[in-house]
Design a protein around this motif. Sequence first.
Motif, mmCIF file in Angstrom:
data_model
loop_
_atom_site.group_PDB
_atom_site.id
_atom_site.type_symbol
_atom_site.label_atom_id
_atom_site.label_comp_id
_atom_site.label_asym_id
_atom_site.label_seq_id
_atom_site.Cartn_x
_atom_site.Cartn_y
_atom_site.Cartn_z
ATOM 1 N N SER A 1 0.822 -1.217 0.000
ATOM 2 C CA SER A 1 0.000 0.000 0.000
ATOM 3 C C SER A 1 0.855 1.266 0.000
ATOM 4 O O SER A 1 0.343 2.361 -0.182
ATOM 5 C CB SER A 1 -0.937 0.005 1.213
ATOM 6 O OG SER A 1 -0.192 -0.093 2.406
ATOM 7 N N SER A 2 2.185 1.121 0.207
ATOM 8 C CA SER A 2 3.028 2.329 0.187
ATOM 9 C C SER A 2 4.476 1.984 -0.156
ATOM 10 O O SER A 2 4.800 0.808 -0.364
ATOM 11 C CB SER A 2 2.983 3.052 1.548
ATOM 12 O OG SER A 2 3.951 2.554 2.434
ATOM 13 N N LYS B 1 4.574 -0.392 -3.190
ATOM 14 C CA LYS B 1 3.755 0.316 -4.177
ATOM 15 C C LYS B 1 4.516 0.434 -5.510
ATOM 16 O O LYS B 1 3.954 0.161 -6.589
ATOM 17 C CB LYS B 1 3.430 1.711 -3.633
ATOM 18 C CG LYS B 1 2.646 2.594 -4.551
ATOM 19 C CD LYS B 1 2.387 3.926 -3.846
ATOM 20 C CE LYS B 1 1.636 4.899 -4.723
ATOM 21 N NZ LYS B 1 1.383 6.177 -4.035
ATOM 22 N N PHE C 1 -2.527 -5.053 2.118
ATOM 23 C CA PHE C 1 -2.401 -3.953 3.089
ATOM 24 C C PHE C 1 -2.695 -4.501 4.477
ATOM 25 O O PHE C 1 -3.347 -5.528 4.638
ATOM 26 C CB PHE C 1 -3.326 -2.781 2.725
ATOM 27 C CG PHE C 1 -4.797 -3.101 2.836
ATOM 28 C CD1 PHE C 1 -5.436 -3.862 1.865
ATOM 29 C CD2 PHE C 1 -5.557 -2.643 3.901
ATOM 30 C CE1 PHE C 1 -6.800 -4.168 1.963
ATOM 31 C CE2 PHE C 1 -6.907 -2.932 4.005
ATOM 32 C CZ PHE C 1 -7.529 -3.697 3.039
ATOM 33 N N GLU D 1 -4.973 1.646 6.150
ATOM 34 C CA GLU D 1 -4.242 1.614 4.872
ATOM 35 C C GLU D 1 -5.131 1.266 3.673
ATOM 36 O O GLU D 1 -4.644 1.193 2.549
ATOM 37 C CB GLU D 1 -3.092 0.592 4.927
ATOM 38 C CG GLU D 1 -1.909 1.009 5.798
ATOM 39 C CD GLU D 1 -2.035 0.499 7.225
ATOM 40 O OE1 GLU D 1 -2.841 -0.421 7.467
ATOM 41 O OE2 GLU D 1 -1.337 1.041 8.109
ATOM 42 N N GLN E 1 -7.442 2.878 1.960
ATOM 43 C CA GLN E 1 -7.512 3.862 0.866
ATOM 44 C C GLN E 1 -6.207 3.869 0.054
ATOM 45 O O GLN E 1 -6.241 3.954 -1.177
ATOM 46 C CB GLN E 1 -7.830 5.264 1.403
ATOM 47 C CG GLN E 1 -8.088 6.280 0.300
ATOM 48 C CD GLN E 1 -9.166 5.827 -0.703
ATOM 49 O OE1 GLN E 1 -10.271 5.444 -0.323
ATOM 50 N NE2 GLN E 1 -8.829 5.823 -2.001
ATOM 51 N N ASP E 2 -5.062 3.758 0.751
ATOM 52 C CA ASP E 2 -3.775 3.693 0.038
ATOM 53 C C ASP E 2 -3.749 2.482 -0.894
ATOM 54 O O ASP E 2 -3.269 2.560 -2.025
ATOM 55 C CB ASP E 2 -2.604 3.575 1.029
ATOM 56 C CG ASP E 2 -2.390 4.847 1.826
ATOM 57 O OD1 ASP E 2 -2.839 5.907 1.360
ATOM 58 O OD2 ASP E 2 -1.790 4.773 2.917
ATOM 59 N N ASP F 1 -5.753 3.119 -3.924
ATOM 60 C CA ASP F 1 -5.007 3.987 -4.855
ATOM 61 C C ASP F 1 -4.009 3.166 -5.677
ATOM 62 O O ASP F 1 -3.844 3.396 -6.876
ATOM 63 C CB ASP F 1 -4.258 5.092 -4.086
ATOM 64 C CG ASP F 1 -5.204 6.083 -3.423
ATOM 65 O OD1 ASP F 1 -6.398 6.085 -3.788
ATOM 66 O OD2 ASP F 1 -4.751 6.825 -2.530
ATOM 67 N N VAL F 2 -3.346 2.212 -5.020
ATOM 68 C CA VAL F 2 -2.383 1.354 -5.742
ATOM 69 C C VAL F 2 -3.139 0.489 -6.757
ATOM 70 O O VAL F 2 -2.695 0.316 -7.902
ATOM 71 C CB VAL F 2 -1.568 0.469 -4.758
ATOM 72 C CG1 VAL F 2 -0.668 -0.497 -5.510
ATOM 73 C CG2 VAL F 2 -0.727 1.348 -3.827
ATOM 74 N N THR G 1 11.623 6.451 1.269
ATOM 75 C CA THR G 1 10.230 5.999 1.420
ATOM 76 C C THR G 1 9.714 6.562 2.747
ATOM 77 O O THR G 1 10.491 7.116 3.529
ATOM 78 C CB THR G 1 10.137 4.452 1.503
ATOM 79 O OG1 THR G 1 10.723 4.042 2.750
ATOM 80 C CG2 THR G 1 10.812 3.750 0.353
#
Length: 246
Positions: A11-12, A16, A33, A38, A40-41, A44-45, A189
Motif C-alpha cells: 500500500s506504500s 507500491k 495492506f 491503509e 484507501q492507500d 489507490d495502488v 520511502t
Amino acid sequence: MKKTALITGSSSGLGKAMAIRLAKDGFNIAVNFRGEPERQDALDVQALVRENGSEAEIFGCDVSDFSACKEMTKNVKERFSTIDVLVNNAGITKDGLLARMSEEQFDIVTAVNYKSVFNMTRYVSGVMIKQRSGRIINISSVAGVYGNPGQFNYSASKAGIIGMTLTAAKELGARNITVNAIAPGLIETPMTDSLSEELKSRMLDAVSLGRFGSPQDVAGAVSFLAGEDSAYITGQVLVVDGGLII
Ligand code: NAD
C-alpha cells in the motif's frame, strides 16, 4: 493468461513501486495492506495498477498472523487462479539502542519482518509446488548483512530472512521455484522519512553513487528476479544500495 504477483505491504513505499513496475511487466497484482487505515492507500495502488494495464485486487491481512496468511493465500488463489511471484516486502522499524530496547520492540519487529516470511512462504510455496513454478523474492536489508547500530531487532529480522532464503532455495529448487533476497540500502520511502537529517547525511557520505535510492531502483531489481532473465538464479542476495557497503 497473465501471471500473478502477490506483494506484501504494497500500500506504500517500495511495495507500491513494485506493484506498478510488475503491472507494467504484465503481471496482475494482489495488493496486500495491513488494516483499515491503509485501505484507501491500497485502493489507490489498485487504481495505478489498472492504469498500467493489469488487474489488481486488494487483500487486507496482517502478515505476522499465521492463520490470516493462510486465508489470504487461499483468497488470492481463488481470485487469480495462480500465484506466480511472491514478494515478501512488508516491514517495520522500532529502532533503539540494545541497552534500552524493550521486549515488545524486539517481538513486534521480528513478527512483522521475519515470522511473516515464514507465514507467507509456508502457504504460497504450496501453491507454487502444485504449479511446478514460482518466484519468491524476500526484501532483506543491508542492515541484515552488515548490521546497524540502533537496529538490533531489525537487523536480526533481516539477517534471518537471508537464512530462510537460502534454505527455501535449496528445498524448492527441484520444483522450479527460485528464492532470492534483495538487500536495499538507504531508499527514500515513508520508512526513512523518520530518520534524522543528521543520520541521513552521515549515511549519504558513505554511498558511492552519492544519492539515496528511489523505490523504482528496488522495483527494477524485483522486476529482474520475477522475470525470465533470472530463471537460473536462486539463493542469492542482491544488494541494491548504490555502493553503500563496498
Ligand atoms: P513503508 O513503511 O513505506 O512500507 C512498509 C509497508 O509494509 C507498508 O505498506 C505497511 O502498511 C506494510 N506493513 C507493515 N506492517 C504490516 C503487517 N503487519 N502486515 C501487512 N503489511 C504491513 O517502508 P518501505 O521503505 O517501503 O519498506 C518496505 C520493505 O523494504 C521493508 O521490509 C523494509 O524493511 C525494507 N527496506 C527498506 C529500506 C529503505 O531504505 N526504505 C531499506 C532496506 C530495506
